[in-house]
Design a protein around this motif. Structure first.
Motif: not given
Length: 122
Positions: A104-105, A98-99, A59-60, A44-46
């Protein structure tokens, strides 16, 4: 928080698509939102992320300058505008929340949508 993506589909190389992710069941401004993608046989890629109040984006490196992420606080949605798509970007695209800021993970996002398929043909 529950997330539901929409807007995927098929497009030719060089074309554009706009993905949307609707959030429900939580306070929208409490969550940083991210878009990730996963191609067959790959991790899975950010792709992009936006902070809780929409002031900060990330951004990636492969999509910088072509993709734009934004939050709509009236609709509780986060959108990903994708321009100049290429066939290597064919993947399932996921929305995540997420909080405590953008990450990027993928492992740091506890909330995920079901994904939407994007197919780019040459």
């Amino acid at each position: 928080v529950q997330l539901a993506e929409s807007g995927g589909g098929s497009v030719q190389a060089g074309g554009s698509l706009r993905l949307s992710c609707a959030a429900s069941g939580g306070t929208f401004s409490s969550y940083a939102m991210g878009w990730f993608r996963q191609a067959p046989g790959k991790g899975r890629e950010f792709v992009a992320g936006v902070s809780e109040y929409g002031r900060t984006t990330d951004y990636g490196y492969l999509v910088k300058g072509r993709f734009t992420i934004s939050k709509d606080f009236a609709e509780n949605t986060v959108s990903l505008q994708m321009n100049d798509l290429n066939p290597e970007e064919t993947a399932v695209y996921y929305c995540a929340a997420r909080m405590w800021g953008v990450s990027t993970a993928a492992s740091e996002y506890p909330f995920w949508g079901q994904g939407t398929q994007v197919t780019v043909s040459s």
